[in-house]
Design an enzyme around this catalytic site. Structure first.
Site, short mmCIF file in Angstrom:
data_model
loop_
_atom_site.label_atom_id
_atom_site.label_comp_id
_atom_site.label_asym_id
_atom_site.label_seq_id
_atom_site.Cartn_x
_atom_site.Cartn_y
_atom_site.Cartn_z
CE1 TYR A 131 70.44 51.56 89.53
CE2 TYR A 131 71.96 49.83 88.00
CZ TYR A 131 70.85 50.75 88.28
OH TYR A 131 69.50 50.47 87.38
CE LYS A 162 65.19 62.09 79.66
NZ LYS A 162 64.04 62.32 78.94
CG ASP A 204 62.77 60.33 76.59
OD1 ASP A 204 64.25 60.56 76.00
OD2 ASP A 204 62.05 61.02 76.60
CG ASP A 208 69.84 47.90 85.03
OD1 ASP A 208 69.57 46.61 84.42
OD2 ASP A 208 69.49 48.06 86.22
CG ASP A 258 67.34 43.40 81.55
OD1 ASP A 258 68.12 43.20 80.95
OD2 ASP A 258 66.64 43.53 82.58
#
Ligand code: NAD
Length: 370
Positions: free
Chosen positions: A143, A194, A227, A251, A255
């Site tokens: 970001y 990852k 994942d 992020d 959630d």
């Protein structure tokens, strides 16, 4: 009575002041019945600050936040300020606080209260007793990374790009927060990246592994691909204690974990900076929910997320674990007794307003304190 714990309260907009009011009552109660004194200052942020001063955060309030031991934040925003210029939007005040206080570690607990296990979209047996913590890096990564933008290739093809980048110290400091938290909890840390497809993932894993060996060999460390972590969070979330991950993955995963608990009105958070020479970190505590303009002023807001944010402040800024436990236990008991704000109503429970919920929790704290 020591009064060296300095709190800045920024209730903000919408339901922010309503839920903060319930925390103020809790602070008064703790002063009266447990001799716990705080030096409390209150300020404006978001739309409320814009209306009063034409900016969502004044220089004075920014300085007060830097000088405080902890900031308690409500929520900002609402349709009233939709057309305000971008730099002065209510959310800009919060972003500036996070940036200038260098709050790089975002702590998002996902705890399921037994009485609310049915509110989750997952089966009760999967979530009952769930208590995990996600530590998301908040001030670096994709970001913020450069280069970013859009351009056109020589053949006329347009493209968009961002850069996911972390320095070694940026990974180390957030991983340390994860290891330290794990030590205070069940001593297990999952580091999530990852590494199978990203160079940054390989580097992240390497840095965390070295740190583990050098400083935290007693903590059980696991590495997991992001994942797989998303899948495991909905398959068997109770395998996790603390998860540490980058801004982007955090992020998404926080959630996902939040929804395991079933309600936005129940979720607290903390954002922490680096410790100073006395071990004190800059810190901001806030509910995960926004200003809920649809219910603002109707006495319907659930104050629990704000109260649990206050409990996190007691625990992480002031080492007041007993007081934090008291708040959390009182909330558990009141929910167990069947009182609910509208957002968490279930069959055979009683609907109450924000202030009646606050009354009940304070009464329960009184009983537990005897
Ligand atoms: P929201 O979290 O404010 O509300 C989403 C839904 O959840 C609404 O139906 C609301 O009534 C309900 N809800 C939220 N908190 C609740 C509580 N404590 N008790 C009962 N019900 C609750 O999200 P939104 O509607 O997308 O955003 C509204 C405003 O809040 C926007 O201006 C947004 O930018 C802002 N916002 C601020 C923050 C923050 O201050 N950190 C975070 C998210 C959104």
């Amino acid at each position: 009575m020591a009064t060296n714990r300095k709190i800045l309260m920024l209730p903000g907009d919408g339901i922010g002041p309503e839920v903060m009011h319930e925390v103020k009552r809790m602070i008064d109660w703790m002063r009266d019945y447990r001799g716990t004194a705080f030096e409390v200052q209150e300020g404006l942020c978001g739309g409320a600050a814009y209306d009063a001063h034409g900016t969502s955060l004044t220089e004075e309030t920014m300085a007060d936040a830097q000088a405080a031991d902890a900031v308690l934040f409500g929520s900002v925003g609402g349709p009233k300020w939709d057309n305000v210029e971008r730099e002065q939007r209510p959310e800009a005040g919060l972003l500036r606080l996070r940036k200038e206080m260098d709050l790089f570690a975002n702590l998002r607990p996902a705890t399921v209260f037994d009485a609310l296990a049915d509110a989750s979209t997952l089966k009760p047996e999967v979530v009952t007793g769930l208590d995990l913590m996600i530590v998301r890096e908040l001030t670096a990564g994709i970001y913020f990374g450069e280069p970013r933008g859009t351009d056109t290739l020589p053949d006329g093809t347009r493209r968009g790009f961002d850069t996911d980048v972390y320095t070694e110290p940026e990974i180390q400091r957030v991983a340390r927060v994860g290891f330290e938290l794990a030590r205070k909890r069940n001593n297990k840390l999952h580091s999530v990246e990852k590494a199978n497809v990203m160079e940054l993932g390989v580097f992240w894993r390497e840095v965390v592994t070295e740190l583990h060996k050098a400083e935290y060999p007693d903590v059980e460390l696991h590495h997991m691909y992001a994942d797989n972590c998303a899948m495991q969070l909905v398959r068997y979330p109770k395998q996790f204690d603390v998860i540490v991950t980058s801004n982007l993955f955090g992020d998404i995963l926080s959630d996902c974990a939040a929804m395991l608990t079933g309600s936005l009105g129940m979720l607290p958070s903390a954002s922490l900076g680096l410790p100073d020479e006395n071990g004190q970190r800059k810190a901001l505590y806030e509910p995960v929910h926004g200003s809920a303009p649809d219910i603002a002023g109707k006495r319907q807001a659930n104050p629990v997320a704000m109260m649990l944010s206050y409990a996190m402040m007691l625990r992480y800024s002031f080492d007041m674990d007993d007081d934090a436990n008291l708040v959390e236990q009182a909330i558990k008991n009141v929910l167990g007794g069947g009182l609910r704000t509208a957002d968490i109503m279930q069959a055979k429970t009683a609907k109450v307003s924000t202030d009646v919920m606050g009354d009940a929790i304070l009464r329960e704290m009184g009983k537990l304190n005897r």
